[in-house]
Scaffold this motif. Structure first.
Motif, PDB file in Angstrom:
ATOM      1  N   GLU A   1      38.456  55.197 -16.908  1.00  0.00           N
ATOM      2  CA  GLU A   1      38.856  56.571 -16.585  1.00  0.00           C
ATOM      3  C   GLU A   1      38.739  57.509 -17.790  1.00  0.00           C
ATOM      4  N   LYS A   2      37.948  57.142 -18.764  1.00  0.00           N
ATOM      5  CA  LYS A   2      37.703  58.006 -19.911  1.00  0.00           C
ATOM      6  C   LYS A   2      36.212  58.239 -20.067  1.00  0.00           C
ATOM      7  N   GLU A   3      35.879  59.308 -20.775  1.00  0.00           N
ATOM      8  CA  GLU A   3      34.477  59.605 -21.026  1.00  0.00           C
ATOM      9  C   GLU A   3      33.915  58.652 -22.081  1.00  0.00           C
ATOM     10  N   ARG A   4      32.608  58.486 -22.036  1.00  0.00           N
ATOM     11  CA  ARG A   4      31.947  57.678 -23.054  1.00  0.00           C
ATOM     12  C   ARG A   4      32.052  58.399 -24.391  1.00  0.00           C
ATOM     13  N   GLU A   5      32.453  57.677 -25.417  1.00  0.00           N
ATOM     14  CA  GLU A   5      32.662  58.315 -26.701  1.00  0.00           C
ATOM     15  C   GLU A   5      31.854  57.639 -27.818  1.00  0.00           C
ATOM     16  N   PHE A   6      31.459  58.454 -28.761  1.00  0.00           N
ATOM     17  CA  PHE A   6      30.691  57.992 -29.905  1.00  0.00           C
ATOM     18  C   PHE A   6      31.542  57.068 -30.777  1.00  0.00           C
ATOM     19  N   VAL A   7      30.896  55.995 -31.267  1.00  0.00           N
ATOM     20  CA  VAL A   7      31.570  55.069 -32.179  1.00  0.00           C
ATOM     21  C   VAL A   7      30.885  55.081 -33.549  1.00  0.00           C
ATOM     22  N   ALA A   8      29.574  54.823 -33.563  1.00  0.00           N
ATOM     23  CA  ALA A   8      28.856  54.730 -34.837  1.00  0.00           C
ATOM     24  C   ALA A   8      27.370  54.919 -34.586  1.00  0.00           C
ATOM     25  N   ALA A   9      26.667  55.306 -35.642  1.00  0.00           N
ATOM     26  CA  ALA A   9      25.220  55.446 -35.557  1.00  0.00           C
ATOM     27  C   ALA A   9      24.602  55.023 -36.877  1.00  0.00           C
ATOM     28  N   ILE A  10      23.333  54.651 -36.816  1.00  0.00           N
ATOM     29  CA  ILE A  10      22.630  54.226 -38.017  1.00  0.00           C
ATOM     30  C   ILE A  10      21.204  54.729 -37.963  1.00  0.00           C
ATOM     31  N   ARG A  11      20.725  55.200 -39.091  1.00  0.00           N
ATOM     32  CA  ARG A  11      19.381  55.729 -39.196  1.00  0.00           C
ATOM     33  C   ARG A  11      18.360  54.598 -39.052  1.00  0.00           C
ATOM     34  N   TRP A  12      17.135  54.955 -38.703  1.00  0.00           N
ATOM     35  CA  TRP A  12      16.104  53.947 -38.442  1.00  0.00           C
ATOM     36  C   TRP A  12      15.919  53.014 -39.634  1.00  0.00           C
ATOM     37  N   SER A  13      16.095  53.522 -40.845  1.00  0.00           N
ATOM     38  CA  SER A  13      15.901  52.722 -42.053  1.00  0.00           C
ATOM     39  C   SER A  13      17.143  51.928 -42.435  1.00  0.00           C
ATOM     40  N   GLY A  14      18.267  52.245 -41.793  1.00  0.00           N
ATOM     41  CA  GLY A  14      19.524  51.626 -42.190  1.00  0.00           C
ATOM     42  C   GLY A  14      20.164  52.297 -43.378  1.00  0.00           C
ATOM     43  N   GLY A  15      19.534  53.340 -43.887  1.00  0.00           N
ATOM     44  CA  GLY A  15      20.005  53.957 -45.108  1.00  0.00           C
ATOM     45  C   GLY A  15      21.118  54.961 -44.943  1.00  0.00           C
ATOM     46  N   SER A  16      21.451  55.307 -43.707  1.00  0.00           N
ATOM     47  CA  SER A  16      22.499  56.287 -43.457  1.00  0.00           C
ATOM     48  C   SER A  16      23.251  55.904 -42.201  1.00  0.00           C
ATOM     49  N   THR A  17      24.563  56.073 -42.234  1.00  0.00           N
ATOM     50  CA  THR A  17      25.388  55.732 -41.082  1.00  0.00           C
ATOM     51  C   THR A  17      26.386  56.858 -40.806  1.00  0.00           C
ATOM     52  N   ALA A  18      26.938  56.847 -39.612  1.00  0.00           N
ATOM     53  CA  ALA A  18      27.970  57.802 -39.229  1.00  0.00           C
ATOM     54  C   ALA A  18      28.981  57.088 -38.352  1.00  0.00           C
ATOM     55  N   TYR A  19      30.248  57.519 -38.439  1.00  0.00           N
ATOM     56  CA  TYR A  19      31.314  56.863 -37.691  1.00  0.00           C
ATOM     57  C   TYR A  19      32.257  57.888 -37.081  1.00  0.00           C
ATOM     58  N   ALA A  20      32.837  57.503 -35.951  1.00  0.00           N
ATOM     59  CA  ALA A  20      33.939  58.278 -35.405  1.00  0.00           C
ATOM     60  C   ALA A  20      35.147  58.097 -36.312  1.00  0.00           C
ATOM     61  N   ASP A  21      35.965  59.127 -36.404  1.00  0.00           N
ATOM     62  CA  ASP A  21      37.151  59.039 -37.262  1.00  0.00           C
ATOM     63  C   ASP A  21      38.062  57.879 -36.865  1.00  0.00           C
ATOM     64  N   SER A  22      38.097  57.571 -35.579  1.00  0.00           N
ATOM     65  CA  SER A  22      39.002  56.545 -35.070  1.00  0.00           C
ATOM     66  C   SER A  22      38.626  55.135 -35.527  1.00  0.00           C
ATOM     67  N   VAL A  23      37.383  54.944 -35.982  1.00  0.00           N
ATOM     68  CA  VAL A  23      36.952  53.601 -36.393  1.00  0.00           C
ATOM     69  C   VAL A  23      36.564  53.536 -37.855  1.00  0.00           C
ATOM     70  N   LYS A  24      36.547  54.665 -38.528  1.00  0.00           N
ATOM     71  CA  LYS A  24      36.126  54.711 -39.923  1.00  0.00           C
ATOM     72  C   LYS A  24      37.019  53.806 -40.766  1.00  0.00           C
ATOM     73  N   GLY A  25      36.387  52.986 -41.590  1.00  0.00           N
ATOM     74  CA  GLY A  25      37.130  52.056 -42.434  1.00  0.00           C
ATOM     75  C   GLY A  25      37.407  50.713 -41.774  1.00  0.00           C
ATOM     76  N   ARG A  26      37.209  50.626 -40.467  1.00  0.00           N
ATOM     77  CA  ARG A  26      37.432  49.362 -39.746  1.00  0.00           C
ATOM     78  C   ARG A  26      36.142  48.782 -39.184  1.00  0.00           C
ATOM     79  N   PHE A  27      35.232  49.642 -38.771  1.00  0.00           N
ATOM     80  CA  PHE A  27      33.971  49.208 -38.166  1.00  0.00           C
ATOM     81  C   PHE A  27      32.818  49.460 -39.139  1.00  0.00           C
ATOM     82  N   THR A  28      31.821  48.585 -39.073  1.00  0.00           N
ATOM     83  CA  THR A  28      30.621  48.751 -39.891  1.00  0.00           C
ATOM     84  C   THR A  28      29.389  48.516 -39.030  1.00  0.00           C
ATOM     85  N   VAL A  29      28.499  49.489 -39.016  1.00  0.00           N
ATOM     86  CA  VAL A  29      27.244  49.367 -38.283  1.00  0.00           C
ATOM     87  C   VAL A  29      26.136  48.971 -39.250  1.00  0.00           C
TER      88      VAL A  29
END
Length: 122
Positions: A41-69
């Motif tokens: 019953e919730k919308e799909r939400e962003f968790v993490a992303a990674i650039r094609w080279s693996g050289g850059s990543t992004a995280y949702a605030d809710s998982v930052k520091g706990r999850f690693t892509v």
């Protein structure tokens, strides 16, 4: 490209899981990739992303520091290491290829794979 997420399961709060996103197709390494999740019953939400080279990543605030892509282009696989899991992390997790300009909206992605269920018990 076709994507398939796996590695979900049931874990206690504070535990860890590693999700995998396996891809078919020779163009895997050319795509930025993302992880999303959707709880009932919730919308799909962003968790993490990674650039094609693996050289850059992004995280949702809710998982930052706990999850690693991360990703291994030689194996056509992306990973999501999830540590210090919380009950609010319970959701179906999806991987997808990023085609847009921003990482954060689900509409910026395509080639969604079937999700994998993560359940965190308290």
């Amino acid at each position: 490209v076709q994507l398939q997420a796996s590695g979900g399961g049931l874990v206690q709060a504070g535990g860890s899981l590693r999700l995998s996103c396996a891809a078919s197709g020779r163009t895997f390494s050319s795509y930025d990739l993302g992880w999303f999740r959707q709880a009932p019953e919730k919308e799909r939400e962003f968790v993490a992303a990674i650039r094609w080279s693996g050289g850059s990543t992004a995280y949702a605030d809710s998982v930052k520091g706990r999850f690693t892509v991360s990703r291994d282009n030689a194996k056509n696989t992306m990973y999501l290491q999830m540590n210090s899991l919380k009950p609010e992390d319970t959701a179906v997790y999806y991987c997808a290829a990023h085609l847009g300009s921003s990482y954060y909206g689900a509409y910026q992605y395509a080639y969604w794979g079937q999700g994998t269920q993560v359940t965190v018990s308290s």
